[in-house]
Motif scaffolding. Sequence first.
Motif, mmCIF file in Angstrom:
data_model
loop_
_atom_site.group_PDB
_atom_site.id
_atom_site.type_symbol
_atom_site.label_atom_id
_atom_site.label_comp_id
_atom_site.label_asym_id
_atom_site.label_seq_id
_atom_site.Cartn_x
_atom_site.Cartn_y
_atom_site.Cartn_z
ATOM 1 N N SER A 59 25.136 -9.144 -41.050
ATOM 2 C CA SER A 59 23.735 -9.308 -40.891
ATOM 3 C C SER A 59 22.889 -9.744 -42.158
ATOM 4 O O SER A 59 22.126 -10.702 -41.777
ATOM 5 C CB SER A 59 23.022 -7.701 -40.658
ATOM 6 O OG SER A 59 21.355 -7.795 -40.717
ATOM 7 N N ILE A 60 23.437 -9.500 -43.288
ATOM 8 C CA ILE A 60 22.923 -10.223 -44.464
ATOM 9 C C ILE A 60 23.310 -11.671 -44.356
ATOM 10 O O ILE A 60 22.487 -12.486 -44.756
ATOM 11 C CB ILE A 60 23.345 -9.521 -45.694
ATOM 12 C CG1 ILE A 60 22.742 -8.199 -45.740
ATOM 13 C CG2 ILE A 60 22.962 -10.350 -46.997
ATOM 14 C CD1 ILE A 60 23.377 -7.192 -46.835
ATOM 15 N N ASP A 62 23.955 -13.512 -42.027
ATOM 16 C CA ASP A 62 23.295 -14.206 -40.849
ATOM 17 C C ASP A 62 21.679 -14.430 -41.218
ATOM 18 O O ASP A 62 21.333 -15.519 -41.177
ATOM 19 C CB ASP A 62 23.295 -13.485 -39.519
ATOM 20 C CG ASP A 62 22.664 -14.051 -38.341
ATOM 21 O OD1 ASP A 62 22.926 -15.352 -38.096
ATOM 22 O OD2 ASP A 62 21.603 -13.580 -37.971
ATOM 23 N N TYR A 63 21.222 -13.502 -41.833
ATOM 24 C CA TYR A 63 19.838 -13.853 -42.335
ATOM 25 C C TYR A 63 19.793 -14.780 -43.422
ATOM 26 O O TYR A 63 18.840 -15.721 -43.608
ATOM 27 C CB TYR A 63 19.274 -12.426 -43.107
ATOM 28 C CG TYR A 63 17.911 -12.692 -43.299
ATOM 29 C CD1 TYR A 63 16.714 -12.665 -42.710
ATOM 30 C CD2 TYR A 63 17.675 -12.769 -44.913
ATOM 31 C CE1 TYR A 63 15.402 -12.788 -43.005
ATOM 32 C CE2 TYR A 63 16.324 -13.039 -45.219
ATOM 33 C CZ TYR A 63 15.290 -12.754 -44.382
ATOM 34 O OH TYR A 63 13.919 -13.121 -44.749
ATOM 35 N N THR A 64 20.606 -14.847 -44.294
ATOM 36 C CA THR A 64 20.617 -15.712 -45.638
ATOM 37 C C THR A 64 21.059 -16.955 -45.030
ATOM 38 O O THR A 64 20.644 -18.228 -45.633
ATOM 39 C CB THR A 64 21.462 -15.480 -46.661
ATOM 40 O OG1 THR A 64 22.747 -15.080 -46.268
ATOM 41 C CG2 THR A 64 21.014 -13.897 -47.357
ATOM 42 N N SER A 65 21.675 -17.186 -43.882
ATOM 43 C CA SER A 65 21.970 -18.551 -43.826
ATOM 44 C C SER A 65 21.050 -19.286 -42.772
ATOM 45 O O SER A 65 21.032 -20.359 -42.517
ATOM 46 C CB SER A 65 23.587 -18.450 -42.810
ATOM 47 O OG SER A 65 23.436 -17.663 -41.695
ATOM 48 N N THR A 66 20.050 -18.542 -42.202
ATOM 49 C CA THR A 66 19.029 -19.031 -41.280
ATOM 50 C C THR A 66 17.709 -19.083 -42.108
ATOM 51 O O THR A 66 16.864 -19.448 -41.612
ATOM 52 C CB THR A 66 18.966 -18.204 -40.136
ATOM 53 O OG1 THR A 66 18.643 -16.834 -40.314
ATOM 54 C CG2 THR A 66 20.167 -18.126 -39.123
ATOM 55 N N HIS A 67 17.432 -18.377 -43.171
ATOM 56 C CA HIS A 67 16.174 -18.415 -43.962
ATOM 57 C C HIS A 67 16.479 -19.273 -45.247
ATOM 58 O O HIS A 67 17.435 -18.690 -45.883
ATOM 59 C CB HIS A 67 15.805 -17.200 -44.157
ATOM 60 C CG HIS A 67 15.534 -16.450 -42.822
ATOM 61 N ND1 HIS A 67 16.236 -15.702 -42.094
ATOM 62 C CD2 HIS A 67 13.932 -16.210 -42.293
ATOM 63 C CE1 HIS A 67 15.662 -15.459 -40.873
ATOM 64 N NE2 HIS A 67 14.284 -15.653 -41.023
ATOM 65 N N SER A 68 15.655 -20.076 -45.541
ATOM 66 C CA SER A 68 16.160 -21.065 -46.728
ATOM 67 C C SER A 68 15.351 -20.113 -47.898
ATOM 68 O O SER A 68 14.617 -19.560 -48.046
ATOM 69 C CB SER A 68 15.073 -22.300 -46.589
ATOM 70 O OG SER A 68 13.833 -21.770 -46.566
ATOM 71 N N ASP A 69 16.581 -20.137 -49.013
ATOM 72 C CA ASP A 69 15.944 -19.409 -50.333
ATOM 73 C C ASP A 69 16.409 -20.292 -51.423
ATOM 74 O O ASP A 69 17.735 -20.561 -51.476
ATOM 75 C CB ASP A 69 16.918 -18.122 -50.082
ATOM 76 C CG ASP A 69 16.689 -17.222 -51.471
ATOM 77 O OD1 ASP A 69 15.897 -17.460 -52.304
ATOM 78 O OD2 ASP A 69 17.095 -16.173 -51.690
#
Length: 89
Positions: A40-41, A43-50
């Motif tokens: 889940s982490i 997936d989130y970090t690969s779809t939200h730019s940081d």
Amino acid sequence: MGELPYKIQQLKLKRIEELNSKLRNELARERMTASNACLSIIDYTSTHSDYAVPEVWGFPTSGENPYDNNRKSSFARSQEDSSNCCVIS
């Protein structure tokens, strides 16, 4: 005097029942395995730019980074652009 051990037993029973209730609530809580949490982490970090991870997202262009402390507010820029500004020394 025979009443005191009975009250102690009642208090012990009450504490055990409270602990049992807390444990039941803990058991009823939704669980997630560590591997699913990691996915889940990821997936989130690969779809939200940081931009804290420039290896993945690269460096932000000028004016794009919302965390840049050197950016001036729009009010400060409008004051600089204004010819009606006075300097008091």
